[in-house]
Motif scaffolding. Structure first.
Motif, mmCIF file in Angstrom:
data_model
loop_
_atom_site.group_PDB
_atom_site.id
_atom_site.type_symbol
_atom_site.label_atom_id
_atom_site.label_comp_id
_atom_site.label_asym_id
_atom_site.label_seq_id
_atom_site.Cartn_x
_atom_site.Cartn_y
_atom_site.Cartn_z
ATOM 1 N N ASP A 1 12.666 28.416 34.515
ATOM 2 C CA ASP A 1 14.052 28.604 34.088
ATOM 3 C C ASP A 1 14.533 27.535 33.117
ATOM 4 O OD1 ASP A 1 14.006 30.741 35.824
ATOM 5 O OD2 ASP A 1 14.909 29.620 37.482
ATOM 6 N N GLY A 2 13.741 26.480 32.910
ATOM 7 C CA GLY A 2 14.158 25.428 31.993
ATOM 8 C C GLY A 2 15.153 24.458 32.594
ATOM 9 N N ASP A 3 15.160 24.287 33.904
ATOM 10 C CA ASP A 3 16.083 23.370 34.572
ATOM 11 C C ASP A 3 15.463 21.972 34.570
ATOM 12 O OD1 ASP A 3 17.941 22.073 36.114
ATOM 13 O OD2 ASP A 3 18.034 23.621 37.672
ATOM 14 N N PHE A 4 15.795 21.185 33.558
ATOM 15 C CA PHE A 4 15.191 19.863 33.407
ATOM 16 C C PHE A 4 15.658 18.907 34.505
ATOM 17 C CE2 PHE A 4 15.246 15.536 31.687
ATOM 18 C CZ PHE A 4 13.919 15.391 31.301
ATOM 19 N N VAL A 5 16.922 18.982 34.882
ATOM 20 C CA VAL A 5 17.448 18.079 35.909
ATOM 21 C C VAL A 5 16.753 18.312 37.249
ATOM 22 C CG1 VAL A 5 19.525 17.390 37.147
ATOM 23 C CG2 VAL A 5 19.661 17.950 34.713
ATOM 24 N N GLU A 6 16.592 19.556 37.626
ATOM 25 C CA GLU A 6 15.910 19.875 38.877
ATOM 26 C C GLU A 6 14.458 19.430 38.846
ATOM 27 O OE1 GLU A 6 15.387 21.930 42.702
ATOM 28 O OE2 GLU A 6 17.103 21.133 41.598
ATOM 29 N N ALA A 7 13.782 19.680 37.722
ATOM 30 C CA ALA A 7 12.377 19.287 37.620
ATOM 31 C C ALA A 7 12.218 17.772 37.683
ATOM 32 C CB ALA A 7 11.790 19.827 36.317
ATOM 33 N N LYS B 1 7.313 29.643 28.534
ATOM 34 C CA LYS B 1 8.733 29.872 28.299
ATOM 35 C C LYS B 1 9.293 29.004 27.179
ATOM 36 C CE LYS B 1 9.384 33.026 31.404
ATOM 37 N NZ LYS B 1 9.784 34.398 31.018
ATOM 38 N N GLY B 2 8.513 28.062 26.671
ATOM 39 C CA GLY B 2 8.972 27.252 25.550
ATOM 40 C C GLY B 2 9.877 26.103 25.920
ATOM 41 N N HIS B 3 9.808 25.621 27.158
ATOM 42 C CA HIS B 3 10.643 24.499 27.596
ATOM 43 C C HIS B 3 9.903 23.197 27.283
ATOM 44 C CE1 HIS B 3 13.095 27.555 29.292
ATOM 45 N NE2 HIS B 3 12.287 27.828 30.299
ATOM 46 N N ASN B 4 10.143 22.677 26.091
ATOM 47 C CA ASN B 4 9.371 21.548 25.592
ATOM 48 C C ASN B 4 9.632 20.272 26.387
ATOM 49 O OD1 ASN B 4 7.575 20.268 23.787
ATOM 50 N ND2 ASN B 4 9.272 19.549 22.531
ATOM 51 N N GLU B 5 10.876 20.020 26.780
ATOM 52 C CA GLU B 5 11.188 18.799 27.522
ATOM 53 C C GLU B 5 10.503 18.789 28.884
ATOM 54 O OE1 GLU B 5 15.367 18.385 27.768
ATOM 55 O OE2 GLU B 5 15.620 17.831 25.666
ATOM 56 N N ILE B 6 10.452 19.938 29.530
ATOM 57 C CA ILE B 6 9.787 19.995 30.839
ATOM 58 C C ILE B 6 8.279 19.847 30.675
ATOM 59 C CG2 ILE B 6 9.395 21.463 32.857
ATOM 60 C CD1 ILE B 6 12.123 22.607 32.524
ATOM 61 N N VAL B 7 7.723 20.363 29.598
ATOM 62 C CA VAL B 7 6.291 20.176 29.335
ATOM 63 C C VAL B 7 5.971 18.696 29.202
ATOM 64 C CG1 VAL B 7 4.476 20.547 27.626
ATOM 65 C CG2 VAL B 7 5.927 22.448 28.307
ATOM 66 N N ARG C 1 9.925 25.217 44.082
ATOM 67 C CA ARG C 1 11.146 24.825 43.382
ATOM 68 C C ARG C 1 10.831 24.294 41.991
ATOM 69 N NH1 ARG C 1 14.647 20.871 46.973
ATOM 70 N NH2 ARG C 1 15.889 20.945 45.030
ATOM 71 N N LEU C 2 9.749 23.534 41.872
ATOM 72 C CA LEU C 2 9.341 23.025 40.565
ATOM 73 C C LEU C 2 8.896 24.165 39.653
ATOM 74 C CD1 LEU C 2 8.830 20.619 38.706
ATOM 75 C CD2 LEU C 2 6.543 20.417 39.709
ATOM 76 N N VAL C 3 8.205 25.142 40.219
ATOM 77 C CA VAL C 3 7.798 26.299 39.426
ATOM 78 C C VAL C 3 9.022 27.043 38.905
ATOM 79 C CG1 VAL C 3 6.734 28.575 39.599
ATOM 80 C CG2 VAL C 3 5.538 26.586 40.483
#
Length: 512
Positions: A20-26, A55-61, A13-15
């Motif tokens: 997908d860039g889902d910050f809330v789920e992560a 994927k360029g999702h900076n907040e999740i990084v 799920r975290l992957v």
């Protein structure tokens, strides 16, 4: 890597959230189980950090790094998140990884490529600028020669010499086959990357290895000018020749750059590549992508963080650019004050030359257009705190920034649980000379994203300006056509099939 039965479902799920860039789920998953930040898919192909960086999702990084993800973790091919971000041109992710002190000198397992090679092969000039930030001192590039001519050699001169020596070694680091980042940028026709690398002391006379390479269609022992002739970009050839490239250099096949151009049908390059050419070369100014103040503001951001907790008390303390955050840095020279986030963004994106008589690489001030060489931290700027959006102080130290590991206080176990980043000693990091698997040649692109480039870009643009084609013998023409028919994919031309299959597995998982 945490692939137990208890966390595999949550890890997947975290992957998916990182891809997908889902910050809330992560964030929800990491709050329940912070150890998921170190999860990897079955077989160790990629971690959530690799997915988010690619994927360029900076907040999740940033979220993953705050929760203990290893900034230098490798996937199945030995590639780090920094390499994935440079491959796809996500410069903001590269900036975040640098703030957490990632190791930019690590090389992958397949062909010894660093993040600089990944950025150069795809023409991401902003990523190149950021990757070399820790090697570029905040001093004019021409000051070394002037200081070296003086009789008195002080500590600052020796420090500048060492810094430029480290920069030259990193920029000229060769991957498998002896291919440098300049070779890759010249082959693919990214003249802005070629110009930046040359201004960063890339060697214009570097040659590929005379053995152990599959570059038969260009030739072993080739210079960047041979690769630029194969790519067919006129401006790349002009920049290389203006910087001292030699038209008379022969590779191991006995080919001149003009011979490579004729073999690949780049007839518009013949007037400039002929051995005794009298074609005038244009004058190229220093690259507008040089950034002298980037290192200074990057170090300030590492020490202070990007989000001060205190709100500005009056309008005088507010950053004049964003009008939101408190000023924490000041530009040397003009003295204008900015917040560290705006200063970092300015140094990472600006490509406009300063209107003043500043040195090459200075950034124009957004308020007065004065050339900025470095930033200084304001005395009243707040220190780093434990609850920052980017916990820059709790990061993995890099071999370029050695520091003593901070001793944590055993009194507050709750605070220890919040700050889960474990420091890795610098002696465990990959050295600059790491070049594993030297028998595997280097790729030019990822073939799984679609058809490979046909290297004919620029032919239609310069066809009207190209000279008359020279007539060749029918036997030579048949030989050239047979060579072109063999170029079906990038992997068959520049890369071993086994290595291509391994990397395609990792890329297919990311792009699924």
């Amino acid at each position: 890597m945490g692939n137990s039965f208890g966390c595999s479902a949550s890890g997947e799920r975290l992957v998916s959230a990182a891809r997908d860039g889902d910050f809330v789920e992560a964030k929800m998953l990491l709050d329940c189980n912070p150890c998921l930040a170190k999860y990897s898919t079955f077989g160790g192909l990629n971690s959530p950090l690799h997915f988010a960086a690619a994927k360029g999702h900076n907040e999740i990084v940033a979220l993953l790094l705050e929760n203990g993800a290893d900034v230098n973790s490798r996937n199945y091919c030995g590639q780090t998140a920094l390499m994935q971000a440079c491959r796809y041109g996500h410069w903001e992710v590269v900036q975040t990884l640098l703030l957490f002190r990632c190791n930019v000198t690590r090389a992958d397992y397949l062909s010894g490529r660093t993040a600089l090679h990944f950025a150069a092969v795809n023409g991401h000039v902003r990523c190149i600028r950021l990757v070399v930030a820790d090697f570029v001192p905040s001093s004019p590039f021409g000051s070394l020669e002037n200081q070296a001519n003086s009789d008195r050699v002080d500590d600052s001169v020796m420090k500048t010499k060492n810094e430029q020596s480290s920069l030259s070694k990193f920029v000229n680091k060769a991957a498998d086959g002896g291919i440098t980042a300049l070779h890759m940028a010249a082959l693919n026709g990214y003249f802005d990357c070629v110009q930046l690398l040359l201004d960063l002391h890339a060697s214009v006379s570097a040659v590929t290895f005379h053995y152990g390479t599959s570059m038969d269609l260009i030739g072993a022992g080739s210079t960047p000018l041979h690769y630029a002739a194969c790519g067919g970009n006129l401006k790349c050839c002009q920049i290389l020749l203006a910087k001292g490239a030699n038209r008379m250099t022969l590779n191991c096949n006995g080919w001149l750059p003009v011979d490579v151009a004729r073999m690949w049908g780049r007839h518009w390059l013949e007037p400039i590549l002929t051995p005794h050419s009298d074609t005038a070369l244009p004058v190229f100014p220093p690259s507008y992508h040089l950034s002298l103040p980037l290192l200074s503001v990057l170090n300030i951001a590492r020490e202070c963080g990007l989000h001060p907790s205190a709100t500005p008390s009056d309008d005088a303390d507010t950053c004049a650019v964003c009008l939101e955050r408190t000023c924490s840095v000041a530009a040397e020279g003009c003295g204008h004050e900015l917040c560290v986030r705006c200063a970092l963004y300015l140094c990472s994106t600006s490509n406009n030359p300063s209107e003043s008589q500043g040195p090459p690489g200075s950034i124009p001030c957004p308020l007065c257009r004065h050339g900025i060489v470095s930033f200084v931290r304001l005395p009243g700027s707040p220190a780093k705190e434990s609850k920052l959006h980017l916990s820059l102080g709790l990061c993995t130290p890099c071999m370029l920034h050695p520091r003593e590991q901070e001793q944590s206080s055993p009194s507050s176990s709750q605070e220890i649980r919040k700050n889960r980043v474990v420091a890795v000693p610098s002696d465990l990091l990959c050295p600059v000379t790491c070049s594993p698997f030297p028998s595997v040649s280097i790729p030019l692109c990822t073939c799984n994203d679609g058809p490979c480039p046909n290297f004919e870009t620029g032919e239609s643009q310069t066809q009207g300006e190209s000279p008359n084609h020279t007539h060749s013998n029918p036997a030579d023409t048949e030989k050239m056509e047979s060579v072109r028919l063999e170029k079906t994919t990038c992997s068959s031309m520049f890369w071993g099939r086994r290595s291509c299959s391994r990397e395609n597995q990792c890329n297919a998982e990311i792009n699924a």
